[in-house]
Design an enzyme around this catalytic site. Structure first.
Site, PDB file in Angstrom:
ATOM      1  N   LYS A  59       0.851  -1.261   0.163  1.00 35.28           N
ATOM      2  CA  LYS A  59      -0.158   0.095  -0.036  1.00 35.28           C
ATOM      3  C   LYS A  59       0.765   1.229   0.017  1.00 35.28           C
ATOM      4  O   LYS A  59       0.514   2.069  -0.507  1.00 35.28           O
ATOM      5  CB  LYS A  59      -0.952   0.011   1.212  1.00 35.28           C
ATOM      6  CG  LYS A  59      -2.010  -1.074   0.981  1.00 35.28           C
ATOM      7  CD  LYS A  59      -2.799  -1.539   2.476  1.00 35.28           C
ATOM      8  CE  LYS A  59      -3.633  -2.516   2.307  1.00 35.28           C
ATOM      9  NZ  LYS A  59      -4.307  -3.180   3.270  1.00 35.28           N
ATOM     10  N   GLN A 103      -4.297  -1.696   9.879  1.00 35.98           N
ATOM     11  CA  GLN A 103      -4.182  -2.856   9.111  1.00 35.98           C
ATOM     12  C   GLN A 103      -4.691  -4.069   9.967  1.00 35.98           C
ATOM     13  O   GLN A 103      -4.463  -4.323  11.138  1.00 35.98           O
ATOM     14  CB  GLN A 103      -2.691  -3.334   8.646  1.00 35.98           C
ATOM     15  CG  GLN A 103      -2.479  -4.596   8.066  1.00 35.98           C
ATOM     16  CD  GLN A 103      -3.095  -4.609   6.386  1.00 35.98           C
ATOM     17  OE1 GLN A 103      -2.986  -3.728   5.885  1.00 35.98           O
ATOM     18  NE2 GLN A 103      -3.703  -5.606   6.225  1.00 35.98           N
ATOM     19  N   ASP A 126     -10.073   3.611   4.477  1.00 31.97           N
ATOM     20  CA  ASP A 126     -10.611   1.968   4.008  1.00 31.97           C
ATOM     21  C   ASP A 126     -11.757   1.836   4.398  1.00 31.97           C
ATOM     22  O   ASP A 126     -12.305   0.588   4.085  1.00 31.97           O
ATOM     23  CB  ASP A 126      -9.379   1.503   5.074  1.00 31.97           C
ATOM     24  CG  ASP A 126      -8.944   0.136   4.552  1.00 31.97           C
ATOM     25  OD1 ASP A 126      -8.819  -0.112   3.594  1.00 31.97           O
ATOM     26  OD2 ASP A 126      -8.575  -0.956   5.702  1.00 31.97           O
TER      27      ASP A 126
END
Ligand code: NAP
Length: 287
Positions: A59, A103, A126
């Site tokens: 990412k 994450q 996200d």
């Protein structure tokens, strides 16, 4: 003699994602040329799971490729919920941070849902907050979860009609099955959500004009489960680059299918980048 069915159209997420990235590069350059700070995505990695570390690295590289910065925050395996929440709050209040990615998964002692919900909705690139999920479910503005957003973008890019179609989503995770089901519902699909307790799954899947495979089991959706002409969106990513649908068998009946790799996967990162750029553009407009 029966005619051989045409091969399905391969939905090339790699190419679509590359186009999105090119467009984002231009938008980022425009922001910076306009005197705005370089957009920043803060990535928070807790613990030392090698797969998670690899995802975060990917990412970060993707950010660089379009001219945005990734601010890597690494926290030890022993991190407590309170410590993580405090770090997220720091990112929330830092005007230089436009998007925040925590994450998944975090170590088991941490309240992951609470951590996700501590991310400010304006920076939830996200798309993991409960509020964001609720807003998306009601068709309101929010950053949707990235993999579901990538699936919808791919369907739209290939002009797959959605209205009135029966979509069968196999999997109900908070980051994939549930949000993609809500997004398909918002687009006027008739949606069935399946999970590990669903009875007679093959029969349920056989009703799907669109089948989303989000199970986490290699080659799980069988070719003889799907209807002739079904659209197969395979979100799965299992060791050995294998999806959650049996690609060869499903290809014999599908009209459209996503390959693994190169289908849904690249779209997920493209959506994360797009949301971060959108957040930076919003911040620039509110200056
Ligand atoms: P997850 O949290 O493990 O959820 C899996 C879902 O599948 C659960 O809802 C589970 O049902 C259901 N399931 C498991 N066994 C089943 C069975 N025998 N029959 C029917 N349903 C069953 O997984 P996830 O995070 O959603 O990920 C799903 C897949 O997508 C994985 O392959 C993952 O690697 C991939 N993925 C890809 C991306 C990407 O960027 N491409 C991003 C995220 C995930 P229950 O709820 O009843 O347990």
């Amino acid at each position: 003699m029966t005619e051989k069915k045409e091969d399905p159209i391969l939905m090339d997420g790699k190419t679509v994602a590359a186009q999105i990235r090119e467009e984002l590069k231009v938008r980022v350059a425009r922001l910076i040329d306009g005197g705005n700070p370089t957009p920043i995505l803060a990535t928070i990695l807790v613990g030392d799971d090698p797969a998670s570390a690899t995802y975060v690295k990917m990412k970060g590289k993707a950010c660089e490729s379009i001219g945005i910065e990734s601010q890597k925050i690494e926290m030890p395996e022993s991190t407590t919920t309170v410590e993580l929440l405090s770090k997220i709050e720091d990112c929330n209040s830092d005007p230089n941070v436009h998007g925040i990615l925590l994450q998944h998964p975090v170590p088991s002692q941490i309240d992951e849902r609470l951590a996700f919900d501590t991310i400010s909705p304006e920076k939830d690139a996200d798309g993991v907050t409960t509020l964001g999920f609720g807003r998306i479910s009601f068709g309101q503005s929010a950053y949707p979860c990235c993999t579901p957003a990538g699936i919808l973008r791919l369907l739209d890019d290939y002009q797959v009609p959605l209205e009135g179609k029966h979509a069968v989503v196999v999997g109900r995770s908070p980051i994939l099955g549930r949000p993609v089901a809500m997004m398909l519902l918002h687009r006027n699909c008739t949606v069935t959500i399946c999970h590990s307790r669903t009875q007679d799954l093959p029969s349920v899947v056989s009703y799907g004009d669109i089948v989303v495979a989000a199970v986490g089991r290699p080659n799980f959706i069988q070719g003889d489960w799907i209807k002739e002409g079904a659209v197969i969106m395979d979100a799965g990513y299992n060791p050995g680059n294998v999806g959650d649908a049996d690609f060869d068998a499903c290809s014999k009946k599908a009209s459209y299918i996503t390959p693994v790799p190169g289908g849904v996967g690249p779209m997920t990162i493209a959506m994360l980048l797009e949301h971060t750029v959108q957040a930076a553009e919003k911040a620039a407009r509110s200056q």
